[in-house]
Design a protein around this motif. Structure first.
Motif, PDB file in Angstrom:
ATOM      1  N   ILE A   1      26.534  11.769  23.807  1.00 38.70           N
ATOM      2  CA  ILE A   1      26.908  12.393  22.469  1.00 38.70           C
ATOM      3  C   ILE A   1      28.296  12.841  22.611  1.00 38.70           C
ATOM      4  CG2 ILE A   1      26.344  14.016  20.738  1.00 38.70           C
ATOM      5  CD1 ILE A   1      24.142  12.087  20.981  1.00 38.70           C
TER       6      ILE A   1
ATOM      7  N   ILE B   1      29.805  12.958  17.019  1.00 42.19           N
ATOM      8  CA  ILE B   1      29.827  14.065  16.214  1.00 42.19           C
ATOM      9  C   ILE B   1      30.857  14.534  15.556  1.00 42.19           C
ATOM     10  CG2 ILE B   1      28.869  16.474  15.803  1.00 42.19           C
ATOM     11  CD1 ILE B   1      26.586  15.732  17.972  1.00 42.19           C
TER      12      ILE B   1
ATOM     13  N   ARG C   1      32.874  17.377  14.638  1.00 43.21           N
ATOM     14  CA  ARG C   1      32.650  18.966  14.804  1.00 43.21           C
ATOM     15  C   ARG C   1      33.263  19.593  13.445  1.00 43.21           C
ATOM     16  NH1 ARG C   1      34.863  19.982  20.649  1.00 43.21           N
ATOM     17  NH2 ARG C   1      36.760  19.036  19.767  1.00 43.21           N
TER      18      ARG C   1
ATOM     19  N   PRO D   1      29.343  19.702  10.879  1.00 47.39           N
ATOM     20  CA  PRO D   1      28.310  19.743  11.588  1.00 47.39           C
ATOM     21  C   PRO D   1      27.097  19.166  11.057  1.00 47.39           C
ATOM     22  CG  PRO D   1      29.475  21.976  11.544  1.00 47.39           C
ATOM     23  CD  PRO D   1      30.132  20.940  10.541  1.00 47.39           C
TER      24      PRO D   1
ATOM     25  N   ALA E   1      25.699  15.897  12.703  1.00 43.72           N
ATOM     26  CA  ALA E   1      24.925  16.055  13.976  1.00 43.72           C
ATOM     27  C   ALA E   1      23.360  15.377  13.467  1.00 43.72           C
ATOM     28  CB  ALA E   1      24.785  17.465  14.510  1.00 43.72           C
TER      29      ALA E   1
ATOM     30  N   THR F   1      23.461  11.798  13.888  1.00 40.21           N
ATOM     31  CA  THR F   1      23.798  11.153  15.114  1.00 40.21           C
ATOM     32  C   THR F   1      22.472  11.459  15.991  1.00 40.21           C
ATOM     33  OG1 THR F   1      26.131  11.776  14.764  1.00 40.21           O
ATOM     34  CG2 THR F   1      25.170  11.859  17.297  1.00 40.21           C
TER      35      THR F   1
ATOM     36  N   ALA G   1      23.004  21.687  20.146  1.00 43.94           N
ATOM     37  CA  ALA G   1      22.964  20.529  20.885  1.00 43.94           C
ATOM     38  C   ALA G   1      21.659  20.296  21.376  1.00 43.94           C
ATOM     39  CB  ALA G   1      23.904  20.853  22.132  1.00 43.94           C
TER      40      ALA G   1
END
Length: 181
Positions: A40, A63, A65, A68, A71, A74, A109
């Motif tokens: 990732i 991802i 950033r 968000p 995510a 992903t 995460a």
């Protein structure tokens, strides 16, 4: 290495000291024993001339950033890769530290492990920041420590914040012991 599940998908979580960290872990992955590694990574790596040549040769999911919410998608894609199986690696500090000291792990995460319901392997990377630092000439003393696997049944009832702190402490304790030796 004995803590890395054989031919089984999992999530690997490590501190991040340098751009060399993914290559270190890739170099010890014996594909005849362990699931291939996927990563990732931040979206910005797609624009890096050097990284772009490498990242499209292996499984890398991105991802953004700045957004968000990406995510979620992903981590869904990662879940599918883990089932193939793949070991999906993430660096929860969110950026490289370029030093021995670790930055706080971001709790989000760890959502990939919850969604996939697979083991987590905490990994401590020691001294990889020295690879590109000119003041460390000659032999570099770099170590990878694969900690005891955390099974889903051990973390599923924990919040991501608690799990994040727990994994951070596992990787930090070994770093502290190593620097004291």
């Amino acid at each position: 290495m004995e803590n890395w599940p054989k031919r089984k998908g999992c999530v690997m979580v490590a501190n991040h000291q340098s751009n060399f960290d993914p290559l270190l872990v890739l170099s010890v992955n014996d594909y005849s024993l362990y699931a291939p590694l996927g990563f990732i990574a931040k979206e910005e790596l797609k624009k890096s001339h050097l990284a772009r040549r490498f990242i499209f040769l292996i499984d890398v999911l991105f991802i953004d950033r700045n957004n968000p919410r990406t995510a979620i998608t992903t981590f869904q894609e990662a879940k599918e890769l883990i089932r193939i199986p793949r070991t999906m690696m993430i660096f929860p500090e969110g950026t490289r530290s370029h030093q021995q000291e670790m930055q706080e792990f971001k709790a989000g995460a760890f959502n990939m492990a919850y969604q996939s319901y697979v083991p987590i392997i905490p990994v401590t990377i020691i001294n990889s920041y020295q690879i590109f630092d000119r003041k460390y000439k000659g032999k570099k003393d770099i170590h990878l420590i694969f900690h005891k696997v955390i099974e889903p049944s051990e973390f599923i009832k924990l919040s991501t914040d608690v799990l994040s702190k727990q994994v951070f402490n596992i990787t930090l304790i070994v770093k502290l012991k190593r620097t004291l030796i």
